[in-house]
Design a protein around this motif. Structure first.
Motif, PDB file in Angstrom:
ATOM      1  N   ILE A 331     -17.057  28.983  -7.870  1.00 28.51           N
ATOM      2  CA  ILE A 331     -17.714  30.213  -7.435  1.00 28.51           C
ATOM      3  C   ILE A 331     -16.618  31.235  -7.158  1.00 28.51           C
ATOM      4  CG2 ILE A 331     -19.076  31.282  -5.608  1.00 28.51           C
ATOM      5  CD1 ILE A 331     -20.552  28.581  -5.343  1.00 28.51           C
ATOM      6  N   TRP A 332     -16.775  32.395  -7.754  1.00 25.41           N
ATOM      7  CA  TRP A 332     -15.774  33.468  -7.678  1.00 25.41           C
ATOM      8  C   TRP A 332     -16.410  34.616  -6.896  1.00 25.41           C
ATOM      9  CZ3 TRP A 332     -10.753  34.004  -8.850  1.00 25.41           C
ATOM     10  CH2 TRP A 332     -10.217  35.266  -9.161  1.00 25.41           C
ATOM     11  N   MET A 333     -15.903  34.867  -5.700  1.00 25.47           N
ATOM     12  CA  MET A 333     -16.521  35.857  -4.814  1.00 25.47           C
ATOM     13  C   MET A 333     -15.586  37.027  -4.527  1.00 25.47           C
ATOM     14  SD  MET A 333     -16.174  34.100  -1.025  1.00 25.47           S
ATOM     15  CE  MET A 333     -16.208  35.684  -0.192  1.00 25.47           C
ATOM     16  N   ARG A 334     -16.197  38.168  -4.216  1.00 28.87           N
ATOM     17  CA  ARG A 334     -15.410  39.317  -3.795  1.00 28.87           C
ATOM     18  C   ARG A 334     -15.060  39.151  -2.320  1.00 28.87           C
ATOM     19  NH1 ARG A 334     -19.001  43.722  -3.475  1.00 28.87           N
ATOM     20  NH2 ARG A 334     -19.086  43.903  -5.736  1.00 28.87           N
ATOM     21  N   CYS A 335     -13.811  39.353  -1.986  1.00 24.35           N
ATOM     22  CA  CYS A 335     -13.403  39.235  -0.587  1.00 24.35           C
ATOM     23  C   CYS A 335     -14.096  40.319   0.245  1.00 24.35           C
ATOM     24  CB  CYS A 335     -11.888  39.383  -0.451  1.00 24.35           C
ATOM     25  SG  CYS A 335     -10.936  38.072  -1.253  1.00 24.35           S
ATOM     26  N   PRO A 336     -14.626  39.968   1.403  1.00 25.77           N
ATOM     27  CA  PRO A 336     -15.358  40.940   2.223  1.00 25.77           C
ATOM     28  C   PRO A 336     -14.429  41.935   2.912  1.00 25.77           C
ATOM     29  CG  PRO A 336     -15.186  38.857   3.382  1.00 25.77           C
ATOM     30  CD  PRO A 336     -14.610  38.628   2.006  1.00 25.77           C
ATOM     31  N   GLY A 337     -14.967  43.100   3.206  1.00 29.56           N
ATOM     32  CA  GLY A 337     -14.238  44.090   3.985  1.00 29.56           C
ATOM     33  C   GLY A 337     -12.984  44.615   3.334  1.00 29.56           C
ATOM     34  N   GLY A 338     -12.901  44.507   2.002  1.00 24.49           N
ATOM     35  CA  GLY A 338     -11.712  45.016   1.317  1.00 24.49           C
ATOM     36  C   GLY A 338     -10.465  44.196   1.552  1.00 24.49           C
ATOM     37  N   MET A 339     -10.631  42.953   2.009  1.00 24.47           N
ATOM     38  CA  MET A 339      -9.474  42.100   2.254  1.00 24.47           C
ATOM     39  C   MET A 339      -8.766  41.750   0.951  1.00 24.47           C
ATOM     40  SD  MET A 339     -10.443  39.195   5.058  1.00 24.47           S
ATOM     41  CE  MET A 339     -10.780  39.575   6.766  1.00 24.47           C
ATOM     42  N   GLY A 340      -7.452  41.516   1.044  1.00 26.26           N
ATOM     43  CA  GLY A 340      -6.706  40.980  -0.077  1.00 26.26           C
ATOM     44  C   GLY A 340      -6.948  39.487  -0.188  1.00 26.26           C
ATOM     45  N   SER A 341      -6.617  38.905  -1.334  1.00 26.31           N
ATOM     46  CA  SER A 341      -6.901  37.492  -1.585  1.00 26.31           C
ATOM     47  C   SER A 341      -6.183  36.562  -0.608  1.00 26.31           C
ATOM     48  CB  SER A 341      -6.486  37.123  -3.014  1.00 26.31           C
ATOM     49  OG  SER A 341      -7.215  37.863  -3.954  1.00 26.31           O
ATOM     50  N   TRP A 342      -4.882  36.763  -0.448  1.00 30.80           N
ATOM     51  CA  TRP A 342      -4.124  35.907   0.479  1.00 30.80           C
ATOM     52  C   TRP A 342      -4.474  36.211   1.923  1.00 30.80           C
ATOM     53  CZ3 TRP A 342      -1.985  31.524  -0.717  1.00 30.80           C
ATOM     54  CH2 TRP A 342      -1.540  31.299  -2.028  1.00 30.80           C
ATOM     55  N   GLU A 343      -4.821  37.451   2.219  1.00 23.91           N
ATOM     56  CA  GLU A 343      -5.266  37.806   3.566  1.00 23.91           C
ATOM     57  C   GLU A 343      -6.550  37.042   3.915  1.00 23.91           C
ATOM     58  OE1 GLU A 343      -6.681  41.784   6.097  1.00 23.91           O
ATOM     59  OE2 GLU A 343      -6.383  41.891   3.922  1.00 23.91           O
ATOM     60  N   PHE A 344      -7.472  36.980   2.960  1.00 15.37           N
ATOM     61  CA  PHE A 344      -8.723  36.257   3.175  1.00 15.37           C
ATOM     62  C   PHE A 344      -8.472  34.757   3.281  1.00 15.37           C
ATOM     63  CE2 PHE A 344     -12.993  34.749   1.526  1.00 15.37           C
ATOM     64  CZ  PHE A 344     -13.689  35.091   2.672  1.00 15.37           C
ATOM     65  N   GLN A 353     -11.007  26.933   9.367  1.00 17.31           N
ATOM     66  CA  GLN A 353     -10.372  25.771   8.757  1.00 17.31           C
ATOM     67  C   GLN A 353     -10.917  25.461   7.355  1.00 17.31           C
ATOM     68  OE1 GLN A 353     -11.630  25.391  12.260  1.00 17.31           O
ATOM     69  NE2 GLN A 353      -9.758  26.590  12.429  1.00 17.31           N
ATOM     70  N   VAL A 354     -11.308  26.492   6.631  1.00 19.59           N
ATOM     71  CA  VAL A 354     -11.787  26.350   5.256  1.00 19.59           C
ATOM     72  C   VAL A 354     -10.674  26.797   4.310  1.00 19.59           C
ATOM     73  CG1 VAL A 354     -13.399  27.251   3.529  1.00 19.59           C
ATOM     74  CG2 VAL A 354     -14.234  26.594   5.798  1.00 19.59           C
ATOM     75  N   VAL A 355     -10.422  25.981   3.280  1.00 19.26           N
ATOM     76  CA  VAL A 355      -9.360  26.270   2.311  1.00 19.26           C
ATOM     77  C   VAL A 355      -9.985  26.549   0.945  1.00 19.26           C
ATOM     78  CG1 VAL A 355      -7.307  25.374   1.148  1.00 19.26           C
ATOM     79  CG2 VAL A 355      -7.742  24.775   3.546  1.00 19.26           C
ATOM     80  N   GLY A 356      -9.702  27.720   0.420  1.00 18.19           N
ATOM     81  CA  GLY A 356     -10.129  28.072  -0.938  1.00 18.19           C
ATOM     82  C   GLY A 356      -8.905  28.475  -1.743  1.00 18.19           C
ATOM     83  N   THR A 357      -9.114  29.263  -2.796  1.00 16.66           N
ATOM     84  CA  THR A 357      -7.999  29.666  -3.654  1.00 16.66           C
ATOM     85  C   THR A 357      -7.987  31.186  -3.818  1.00 16.66           C
ATOM     86  OG1 THR A 357      -8.305  27.616  -4.895  1.00 16.66           O
ATOM     87  CG2 THR A 357      -6.840  29.258  -5.846  1.00 16.66           C
ATOM     88  N   PRO A 358      -6.890  31.843  -3.444  1.00 19.08           N
ATOM     89  CA  PRO A 358      -6.797  33.302  -3.576  1.00 19.08           C
ATOM     90  C   PRO A 358      -6.845  33.736  -5.041  1.00 19.08           C
ATOM     91  CG  PRO A 358      -5.099  32.438  -2.110  1.00 19.08           C
ATOM     92  CD  PRO A 358      -5.701  31.266  -2.823  1.00 19.08           C
ATOM     93  N   GLY A 359      -7.661  34.724  -5.335  1.00 20.43           N
ATOM     94  CA  GLY A 359      -7.812  35.185  -6.706  1.00 20.43           C
ATOM     95  C   GLY A 359      -6.556  35.745  -7.311  1.00 20.43           C
ATOM     96  N   GLU A 360      -5.678  36.301  -6.486  1.00 15.43           N
ATOM     97  CA  GLU A 360      -4.442  36.884  -7.001  1.00 15.43           C
ATOM     98  C   GLU A 360      -3.585  35.848  -7.718  1.00 15.43           C
ATOM     99  OE1 GLU A 360      -0.560  39.455  -5.405  1.00 15.43           O
ATOM    100  OE2 GLU A 360      -1.930  38.491  -3.990  1.00 15.43           O
ATOM    101  N   GLY A 361      -3.741  34.582  -7.331  1.00 17.50           N
ATOM    102  CA  GLY A 361      -2.974  33.530  -7.972  1.00 17.50           C
ATOM    103  C   GLY A 361      -3.338  33.305  -9.424  1.00 17.50           C
ATOM    104  N   PHE A 362      -4.448  33.906  -9.878  1.00 20.71           N
ATOM    105  CA  PHE A 362      -4.901  33.763 -11.257  1.00 20.71           C
ATOM    106  C   PHE A 362      -4.625  35.019 -12.087  1.00 20.71           C
ATOM    107  CE2 PHE A 362      -7.656  31.035  -8.639  1.00 20.71           C
ATOM    108  CZ  PHE A 362      -7.452  29.814  -9.248  1.00 20.71           C
ATOM    109  N   GLY A 363      -3.801  35.908 -11.550  1.00 23.22           N
ATOM    110  CA  GLY A 363      -3.487  37.137 -12.257  1.00 23.22           C
ATOM    111  C   GLY A 363      -3.769  38.348 -11.393  1.00 23.22           C
TER     112      GLY A 363
END
Length: 393
Positions: A331-344, A353-363
């Protein structure tokens, strides 16, 4: 000795290594904390009974002289190649067993297959993209043409007027976005590749997650694909072979460039560079394609698809845009509140304590987006979804 200086052009740390370092640091600061891991796409359910039984039998075969097997054919067990060709026919893709090559997994094959194209080639990669596509081509010294995609096109780009490339990567269902290419969109890329003399590398590792009948499972369901495409598939996510390692690659006999048949070239490559996948693993893989094996595999996939539904319902409640989930395990979601990927990423880790994957890591065009994997346990997924709603609602 002069080393391969292309390694200098790789990013300092691989995406998932960087995530691992961040989670490790968090756990060192918070001993005893439990993390809800929905980042790396590794499966959590064990191999199905049909596969386990086949593996045990294959091990027993190796203990008896009459049934012992040493080296396997480099291109794969002939019976398994026939079985997989039959699997494709059910998808309306008519292939011969000689066009199917057994591999140790899609990740290995996606790098090895570059041998067919030599060096100093132009390679088109649609982003956001699986990082290994980019890194393998940097190591090979190829020129990468980055094709960005976004929400407006559902993260499924069309050919349009592009720079010519020798090789074009397509992943459907897509990692990381979970988006799927429609029959019409795939036909556009097939026509484009045939027109420009490019070769499509079609990554079908997640085809078993497709549930919409009008979405192709294979590039070879598309007219004209046999003269321009190679398909790479895996049993890792289909049947839980992440720790067992088995996949397959399809190279049609009709695929030629500059008077050379790529099917024959790959036979020469495999007989030079491999001694084949082990007898035991191939026997386990064959069990996946039996009637009982398919039934058991589908049951496991449904567990992951239910996880996806739980996460999608949470995002729907929050009013957050996303794609994927229905026909893919991501599932590919838009970060809320204009957050950056690593910020989120840091926000979710620290707060719930939830771990996902920052979108910036994919380009670069993945910045501002975030990927969730649905391969975790149902219990963890449910808890993570509830925490997400409470935090963001």
């Amino acid at each position: 000795m002069i080393p391969n200086t292309n390694y200098k052009n790789l990013k300092d740390s691989y995406l998932f290594y960087h995530i691992a370092q961040k989670t490790k640091a968090y756990l060192e600061q918070h001993p005893g904390a439990y993390l809800y891991r929905m980042g790396i796409g590794d499966v959590s359910l064990p191999l199905c009974d049909a596969v386990i039984q086949a593996l045990h039998k294959a091990v027993d075969d190796q203990a008896v002289k009459a049934s012992f097997h040493g080296y396997m054919p480099e291109c794969g067990d002939p019976e398994l190649r026939r079985t997989i060709a039959g699997y494709y026919k059910k998808r309306n893709a008519d292939l011969s067993p000689e066009e199917v090559f057994i591999s140790s997994g899609a990740s290995d094959e996606l790098g090895d297959i570059l041998d067919l194209f030599g060096r100093d080639k132009k390679v088109m990669i649609m982003e956001p993209a699986y990082p290994a596509y980019v890194d393998a081509n940097i190591i090979a010294g190829n020129t990468i043409i980055h094709i960005p995609s976004g929400e407006a096109e559902g993260f499924v780009p069309q050919p349009g007027e592009r720079d010519r490339a020798d090789v074009i990567y397509i992943c459907s269902p897509n990692n990381p976005t979970g988006a799927v290419f429609s029959r019409e969109r795939l036909k556009q890329w097939v026509d484009y590749a045939n027109r420009t003399d490019a070769v499509l590398l079609f990554d079908a590792a997640y085809e078993a997650f497709i549930e919409d009948e009008d979405i192709p499972h294979s590039i070879f369901e598309i007219e004209g694909a046999k003269t321009c495409a190679i398909e790479i598939c895996s049993l890792s996510k289909t049947a839980g072979f992440t720790g067992t390692r088995l996949g397959y690659t399809v190279i049609p006999r009709e695929l030629e460039r500059n008077g050379m048949r790529l099917n024959e070239m790959w036979i020469r490559n495999r007989t030079t560079k491999t001694n084949g996948v082990s007898y035991i693993i191939q026997k386990g893989g064959a069990a996946v394609f039996t009637e009982e094996g398919q039934k058991q595999v589908r049951e496991r996939i449904q567990v992951y698809k239910k996880n996806a539904k739980v996460l999608m319902e949470a995002l729907d409640r929050l009013g957050i845009w996303y794609c994927g989930g229905k026909n893919a395990p991501y599932i590919w979601m838009r970060c809320p509140g204009g957050m950056g990927s690593w910020e989120f990423f840091d926000y979710l880790l620290q707060e719930i304590q939830v771990v996902g994957t920052p979108g910036e890591g994919f380009g670069a065009c993945g910045e501002g987006y975030f990927r969730f994997s649905t391969f975790g346990s149902p219990e963890d997924t449910k808890e993570a979804a509830e925490r997400l709603v409470k935090l963001l609602g």
